[in-house]
Design a protein around this motif. Structure first.
Motif, short mmCIF file in Angstrom:
data_model
loop_
_atom_site.label_atom_id
_atom_site.label_comp_id
_atom_site.label_asym_id
_atom_site.label_seq_id
_atom_site.Cartn_x
_atom_site.Cartn_y
_atom_site.Cartn_z
N GLU A 180 45.16 40.65 39.74
CA GLU A 180 44.46 41.51 40.70
C GLU A 180 42.97 41.16 40.81
OE1 GLU A 180 45.04 43.86 43.64
OE2 GLU A 180 46.70 43.53 42.23
N VAL A 181 42.35 40.85 39.68
CA VAL A 181 40.90 40.63 39.68
C VAL A 181 40.50 39.48 40.63
CG1 VAL A 181 40.99 39.08 37.66
CG2 VAL A 181 38.88 40.31 38.17
N LEU A 182 41.39 38.50 40.80
CA LEU A 182 41.05 37.35 41.64
C LEU A 182 41.02 37.72 43.13
CD1 LEU A 182 43.11 34.53 39.87
CD2 LEU A 182 40.69 35.07 39.61
N LEU A 183 41.60 38.86 43.44
CA LEU A 183 41.63 39.31 44.84
C LEU A 183 40.54 40.35 45.09
CD1 LEU A 183 45.51 39.82 44.99
CD2 LEU A 183 44.22 37.77 45.55
N SER A 184 39.77 40.69 44.03
CA SER A 184 38.84 41.82 44.11
C SER A 184 37.55 41.49 44.87
CB SER A 184 38.46 42.27 42.69
OG SER A 184 37.67 41.26 42.07
N ALA A 214 33.14 39.93 37.82
CA ALA A 214 34.39 40.26 37.11
C ALA A 214 35.30 39.03 37.06
CB ALA A 214 35.09 41.42 37.80
N ILE A 215 35.31 38.26 38.14
CA ILE A 215 36.16 37.05 38.18
C ILE A 215 35.66 36.04 37.15
CG2 ILE A 215 36.80 35.05 39.60
CD1 ILE A 215 36.79 36.99 42.04
N ALA A 216 34.33 35.87 37.08
CA ALA A 216 33.76 34.92 36.12
C ALA A 216 34.09 35.35 34.69
CB ALA A 216 32.26 34.81 36.33
N ARG A 217 33.97 36.68 34.43
CA ARG A 217 34.30 37.19 33.08
C ARG A 217 35.77 36.93 32.75
NH1 ARG A 217 31.30 41.49 34.23
NH2 ARG A 217 33.08 42.78 34.82
#
Ligand code: SAM
Length: 246
Positions: free
Chosen positions: A193-197, A202-205
């Protein structure tokens, strides 16, 4: 960057030099590849390049004279050339060595065949390199591996979109995080989900943590040497995925 490849099969490099990223770099003139046919440096009616091994045994050995003459011609043309003998007995190629080779303006790769080159060639080369702990029939596939890996680090070969910084075996010493593209769901497996956010921090983390977990699971030997913060080391230890913890 210039490559000279000493080989008994120069035509192998015709297709390599026109294919994909490597081919584009050759076409753009950023990389030059010159195959040299070792047989052109053999003497006699049959231009023989191999002979049976002293002491007996199976197979043939690549003779030292034609190889030495071919090498000497390359050195006469460019005394600064760095000469590499490809051999399963050489130092194992890794990303650090790839980076060092990219610093040379001209590298010559010597491809063996048969049972290898007469050992007296070793005094005429600058280093001996292996692409892995297995035996190939000849040095040509190894030459392609070396040239391809080094070529990616030569300025002007990769576009900005294909940066090597976060790749496996890059600066951090980690494997790369998992990558996904469309479709969002494949046979019940959804993209995280995070990759679509759209939340870049957050994606880098997430990617950093995935890279650490992936390295711990697949290559704990690399993790031991990786550039991790104290906090990350504690975190991965708590997950029970540090080397030796299974
Ligand atoms: N008899 C040799 C030995 O046991 O060490 C192996 C010779 S191999 C069949 C023929 C040639 O393939 C070598 O001279 C070398 O140039 C190349 N070659 C084979 N395996 C290689 C490797 N892992 N890395 C680099 N070159 C390799």
């Amino acid at each position: 960057m210039r490559w000279t490849v000493l080989t008994l099969f120069p035509s192998v490099f015709d297709s390599i030099c026109t294919a994909s990223l490597f081919g584009k770099a050759v076409e753009a003139g950023v990389i030059q590849v010159r195959p040299v046919d070792i047989r052109d440096h053999a003497e006699g009616k049959h231009r023989s390049v191999d002979d049976s091994p002293f002491g007996g045994g199976v197979g043939m050995v690549l003779r030292v004279e034609p190889v030495a003459r071919a090498l000497e011609a390359v050195r006469a043309d460019d005394p600064a050339v760095h000469v590499v003998l490809l051999t399963p007995q050489g130092r194992l190629l890794d990303q650090a060595r790839v980076g060092e080779l990219a610093g040379h303006a001209h590298v010559a790769l010597l491809c063996g065949r048969y049972e290898g080159v007469d050992d007296r060639i070793c005094g005429l080369v600058d280093e001996e390199l292996s692409v892995g702990d297995y035996v190939l029939s000849g040095g040509e596939p190894a030459a392609w591996v070396v040239m391809d890996a080094v070529c990616r680090l030569v300025p002007g070969v990769l576009g900005k979109a294909e940066s090597t910084l976060e790749e496996s075996h890059g600066a951090a010493g980690l494997l790369e995080y998992p990558q996904y593209t469309r479709p969002r769901e494949f046979r019940g497996q959804a993209v995280p989900e995070v990759l679509l956010s759209g939340d870049h921090a957050a994606i880098a983390r997430w990617r950093r943590r995935q890279a650490i977990v992936r390295t711990a699971e697949r290559r704990p030997d690399l993790l031991a040497r990786a550039d991790l913060s104290e906090e990350e080391r504690v975190w991965i230890e708590q997950l029970g995925r540090v080397p030796g913890r299974g």
